[in-house]
Design a protein around this motif. Structure first.
Motif: not given
Lengths: 155, 287
Positions: A67, A113-119, A121-122, A125, A153
């Motif tokens: 991603r 993007s937020n999707a990149d940022f969330n990925a 963070v995931e 984790i 972002v």
């Protein structure tokens, strides 16, 4: 009771947003964040060695993540690893100095993007899980990193 | 009775079809973190079970599309409430949802009441996890009874109505000794009696009521949430007092696509019968 309800709601909302915004720190040069008040998190992460190990795991997880791996295609990995180590050390309250650019500057024009940022963070984790970092320590680190969201972002 | 049974089966079939559709799609998840889509609610909007939260169904982020299907059942003392729902989230900005609630009235010697709910929720600003001020959303729910004869006979003014709400949710990372807390508060304008199952409006009040709803949950780890919800309800029908509803819930997120919720639900008095409490169970599949 019904009549007082909207007022109560407004108060609750005001309280939440008010509390949230009072903790706004004046930007410091470099990281644009004030270092942690104490080194509890730094010690919980296993100090310098623990953070080094975490960042290495993190980079391996990113390398395996289709991603976002392309976002790092041009990045100088050694420098990235060094700056991430400094950054986590500083925000965890460790005896380090962050010598990199501000988060806003680093991500300018990258159109994260937020999707990149969330990925990302995931992936962090996942790395923390691999390193056996306890849930409460993970949350504390994430909370300190969350403040960079706005600098990363859509820049 | 036959009609009620047939409706229930058609609903189950509908859900199976949706689940198959979901399963047939390439296995993928949105990039938002597990549990950031809430657990689904009895009105179809993403939420905690009893109330909607400011979050949107699934884990779709700003460049993704998500969806979810859910079913729930509440075994109250004298009634059973069955819900089926489906929702689509576009770019973590807009959520479209449909839900069908069936309240069986077997203990009253009657058939059942069926309420369909069409929901629209928009994230106004903020992010549940990363914004200092949390996430704000606004939503509307158009609710319509399949047969409004009984509610109208009980004094309701209409068999359909619209609810509108403003909602704020925030995940407080590490806020409780390192554990995550989730808070959600909503302000709703409504004329619904018993969520709309007993129609809209009544002799006691013609205007919209402002009611509040709230939830607080603690996440002991990444896969579990323990919490409570409270929902104020209007009281508009003569002789059939209505109480606020509340629940205590445990939600389990074994992985990104699945949420299972078990709760103790207290709906208060419903249509003249006291103390309607019982177990609520829900399952949601989402991506």
């Amino acid at each position: 009771m019904l009549r007082t309800t909207p007022l109560l709601m407004v108060l609750i909302l005001a309280l939440i947003t008010g509390c949230a915004s009072t903790s706004h720190e004046p930007p410091a040069p470099g990281l644009a964040i004030t270092p942690a008040a104490d080194d509890t998190l730094y010690r919980a992460l296993g100090q310098r060695e623990g953070i080094q190990s975490l960042i290495r795991s993190f980079l391996y997880v990113i390398a395996d993540d289709p991603r976002i791996v392309d976002q790092f295609a041009e990045a100088p990995i050694d420098r990235l690893e060094e700056k991430l180590n400094e950054m986590v050390c500083v925000i965890a309250g460790g005896p380090c100095h962050y010598s990199g650019d501000s988060m806003r500057r680093v991500h300018r024009g990258k159109h994260i993007s937020n999707a990149d940022f969330n990925a990302l963070v995931e992936d962090l984790i996942k790395a923390m899980d691999r390193e056996g970092i306890p849930f409460t320590v993970q949350n504390t680190l994430l909370a300190r990193l969350a403040v960079f969201h706005g600098d990363i972002v859509h820049r | 009775m036959m009609r009620s049974v047939r409706e229930k089966y058609s609903c189950v079939l509908m859900l199976l079809a949706l689940a198959l559709l979901l399963a047939a799609l390439p296995a993928r998840a949105g990039s938002r973190l597990t549990a950031t889509g809430g657990a689904g609610s009895i009105e179809g909007s993403a939420g905690g079970g009893l109330i909607p939260w400011a979050v949107l169904t699934g884990t779709a982020s700003d460049t993704e599309t998500g969806a979810g299907v859910g079913m729930s059942h509440a075994w109250l003392d004298d009634y059973q409430l069955h819900t089926l729902s489906a929702a689509v989230t576009i770019n973590n900005r807009l959520e479209l949802s449909v839900a069908r609630q069936i309240l069986s009235l077997d203990t009253l010697g009657l058939d059942s009441l069926q309420l369909d709910i069409f929901g629209l929720k928009a994230r106004l600003w903020g992010d549940l996890v990363y914004s200092r001020s949390g996430q704000f959303s606004a939503g509307v729910q158009y609710k319509t009874l399949e047969d409004d004869a009984l509610p109208l006979a009980l004094g309701a003014r209409q068999g359909h109505g619209v609810d509108a709400y403003l909602s704020h949710s925030k995940l407080w990372l590490g806020a409780a000794a390192g554990y995550n807390l989730l808070s959600s508060v909503s302000l709703r304008a409504t004329r619904a009696n018993q969520l709309g199952l007993l129609g809209f409006g009544g002799p006691k009040n013609e205007a919209y009521h402002a009611v509040w709803e709230g939830a607080l949950a603690l996440m002991p780890n990444a896969h579990w949430a323990l919490g409570m919800e409270y929902r104020q309800k209007p009281d508009q029908l003569n002789g059939l007092p209505e109480d606020d509803a509340k629940d205590l819930f445990v939600a389990w997120f074994p992985q990104k696509h699945v949420t299972a919720t078990l709760a103790w639900l207290d709906m208060g008095r419903i249509a003249g019968l006291d103390r309607q409490q019982g177990v609520y169970a829900a399952l949601q599949l989402a991506f």
